[in-house]
Design a protein around this motif. Structure first.
Motif, PDB file in Angstrom:
ATOM      1  N   PRO A   5       0.807  -1.227   0.000  1.00 49.58           N
ATOM      2  CA  PRO A   5       0.000   0.000   0.000  1.00 49.58           C
ATOM      3  C   PRO A   5       0.844   1.283   0.000  1.00 49.58           C
ATOM      4  CG  PRO A   5      -0.589  -1.439   1.851  1.00 49.58           C
ATOM      5  CD  PRO A   5       0.601  -2.039   1.197  1.00 49.58           C
ATOM      6  N   ILE A   6       0.226   2.328  -0.541  1.00 52.48           N
ATOM      7  CA  ILE A   6       0.830   3.659  -0.592  1.00 52.48           C
ATOM      8  C   ILE A   6      -0.054   4.571   0.265  1.00 52.48           C
ATOM      9  CG2 ILE A   6       1.533   5.567  -2.100  1.00 52.48           C
ATOM     10  CD1 ILE A   6       2.886   2.859  -2.832  1.00 52.48           C
ATOM     11  N   LEU A   7       0.556   5.250   1.235  1.00 54.89           N
ATOM     12  CA  LEU A   7      -0.206   6.197   2.075  1.00 54.89           C
ATOM     13  C   LEU A   7      -0.136   7.588   1.452  1.00 54.89           C
ATOM     14  CD1 LEU A   7      -1.708   7.008   4.682  1.00 54.89           C
ATOM     15  CD2 LEU A   7       0.528   7.178   5.814  1.00 54.89           C
ATOM     16  N   LEU A   8      -1.302   8.194   1.245  1.00 56.78           N
ATOM     17  CA  LEU A   8      -1.364   9.543   0.666  1.00 56.78           C
ATOM     18  C   LEU A   8      -2.008  10.481   1.669  1.00 56.78           C
ATOM     19  CD1 LEU A   8      -1.209  11.579  -1.730  1.00 56.78           C
ATOM     20  CD2 LEU A   8      -3.411  10.660  -2.516  1.00 56.78           C
ATOM     21  N   THR A   9      -1.216  11.419   2.218  1.00 61.44           N
ATOM     22  CA  THR A   9      -1.768  12.431   3.132  1.00 61.44           C
ATOM     23  C   THR A   9      -2.239  13.630   2.297  1.00 61.44           C
ATOM     24  OG1 THR A   9       0.250  13.710   3.505  1.00 61.44           O
ATOM     25  CG2 THR A   9      -0.052  11.724   4.872  1.00 61.44           C
ATOM     26  N   GLY A  10      -3.161  14.384   2.858  1.00 56.62           N
ATOM     27  CA  GLY A  10      -3.700  15.518   2.098  1.00 56.62           C
ATOM     28  C   GLY A  10      -4.540  15.055   0.926  1.00 56.62           C
ATOM     29  N   ALA A  11      -5.126  13.856   1.073  1.00 53.82           N
ATOM     30  CA  ALA A  11      -5.833  13.236  -0.062  1.00 53.82           C
ATOM     31  C   ALA A  11      -7.032  14.048  -0.537  1.00 53.82           C
ATOM     32  CB  ALA A  11      -6.267  11.819   0.321  1.00 53.82           C
ATOM     33  N   ASN A  14      -6.448  19.586  -3.499  1.00 57.32           N
ATOM     34  CA  ASN A  14      -6.498  19.633  -4.968  1.00 57.32           C
ATOM     35  C   ASN A  14      -5.557  18.607  -5.602  1.00 57.32           C
ATOM     36  OD1 ASN A  14      -8.395  21.696  -4.962  1.00 57.32           O
ATOM     37  ND2 ASN A  14      -6.812  23.292  -4.920  1.00 57.32           N
ATOM     38  N   LEU A  15      -4.330  18.531  -5.092  1.00 57.87           N
ATOM     39  CA  LEU A  15      -3.379  17.592  -5.685  1.00 57.87           C
ATOM     40  C   LEU A  15      -3.635  16.176  -5.193  1.00 57.87           C
ATOM     41  CD1 LEU A  15      -0.105  19.703  -5.736  1.00 57.87           C
ATOM     42  CD2 LEU A  15      -1.978  19.591  -7.391  1.00 57.87           C
ATOM     43  N   GLY A  16      -4.032  16.029  -3.935  1.00 65.33           N
ATOM     44  CA  GLY A  16      -4.349  14.710  -3.389  1.00 65.33           C
ATOM     45  C   GLY A  16      -5.437  14.015  -4.193  1.00 65.33           C
ATOM     46  N   ARG A  17      -6.458  14.753  -4.551  1.00 62.02           N
ATOM     47  CA  ARG A  17      -7.567  14.163  -5.309  1.00 62.02           C
ATOM     48  C   ARG A  17      -7.112  13.705  -6.698  1.00 62.02           C
ATOM     49  NH1 ARG A  17     -11.886  18.689  -5.136  1.00 62.02           N
ATOM     50  NH2 ARG A  17     -13.164  17.209  -6.304  1.00 62.02           N
TER      51      ARG A  17
END
Ligand code: 15L
Length: 268
Positions: A5-11, A14-17
């Motif tokens: 898995p890859i953890l994405l903060t700030g998902a 604008n860029l997270g989405r």
């Protein structure tokens, strides 16, 4: 692609989405997190957990078993010191501690505002290389310099690999003359993140986050480490936005643009 898995903060940002959508489409298993709910339908294979970067225990749990942390969370614009402090400084520590414990690598969404008080090149001057001095233009930019240096520390002391992307302006299109130099297309950003995840070895690296723009402020960086080359360019927007200037000589002189002029009180 990488199966862990890859953890994405700030998902939810604008860029997270954009990254949630693009990386899920490429087959990555994503753990999304943000303080605000994820506003879109969850992409295939993704989970979302609402969390505050100030909460180190939850960040540790979220990072369990992850290959990479794409750290796009925190204050993303020029805000007062007290607002930036928790998410961008303490939160940064929580992200790196989690990476150290999990043996994960970190991509840090840094910003041109960590070096925003470098003057823009005029004419044929040499472009700014990524090993230049930090010249933050705001408490926000200072927090990005701090984040990059935390990457330096965790690489030197613990071998935590990290890529610090000094993002210029990542929006659907450039909207003024400055952004002809700083624009990073969403597709180039998504390709950069995938290249980072798949790279055999990263070490501690710094990359200018901009597309292949004919007008640029920036020169050498460590992009070869991840084999990334931008493919898009702001050139086609020259006619549309090439004469949109701020009218403020401070803003036009420095790379950080508007942030350099905010609360500017220097008289000489
Ligand atoms: C940033 O760091 C901000 O997140 C973004 O909103 C833009 O202001 C960008 O820099 C920029 O410099 O254009």
């Amino acid at each position: 692609p990488q199966q862990k898995p890859i953890l994405l903060t700030g998902a939810s940002g604008n860029l997270g989405r954009v990254l949630a959508r693009e990386l899920a489409a490429q087959g990555y298993t994503l753990r999304l997190t943000d303080l605000t709910p994820f506003p879109d339908d969850l992409p295939p294979g993704a989970t979302f957990t609402k969390a505050d970067l100030n909460d180190g225990v939850t960040i540790l749990q979220l990072a369990e078993g992850c290959h990479s942390i794409l750290h796009f969370g925190g204050a993303s614009v020029d805000l007062p010191f007290e607002v930036v402090l928790g998410p961008n400084l303490r939160g940064m520590y929580h992200v790196y501690e989690a990476a150290r414990r999990e043996g994960a690598r970190v991509l840090f969404a840094s910003s041109n505002h960590s070096i925003g008080f470098h003057e823009r090149p005029t004419g044929n001057e040499a472009k700014l290389d990524a090993d230049c001095a930090f010249r933050p233009d705001s408490f926000y930019g200072l927090s990005k310099a701090y984040g990059e240096l935390m990457g330096r520390l965790y690489w030197d002391k613990h071998g935590v690999e990290n890529l610090n992307v000094r993002i210029g302006s990542s929006f659907p299109e450039p909207i003024d003359a400055r952004m002809l130099s700083t624009w990073l297309s969403f597709q180039d950003l998504a390709r950069l993140c995938a290249a980072f995840i798949e790279a055999p070895k990263v070490g501690h690296a710094v990359v200018w986050g901009a597309s292949k723009n004919a007008t640029t402020f920036w020169g050498a960086d460590h992009r070869d480490r991840i084999g990334w080359e931008p493919q898009d360019s702001s050139d086609a927007f020259q006619d549309k936005v090439g004469n949109i200037f701020s009218g403020n000589p401070v803003v036009e002189r420095y790379q950080g643009g508007g942030y350099t002029g905010n609360s500017y009180s220097r008289s000489q």
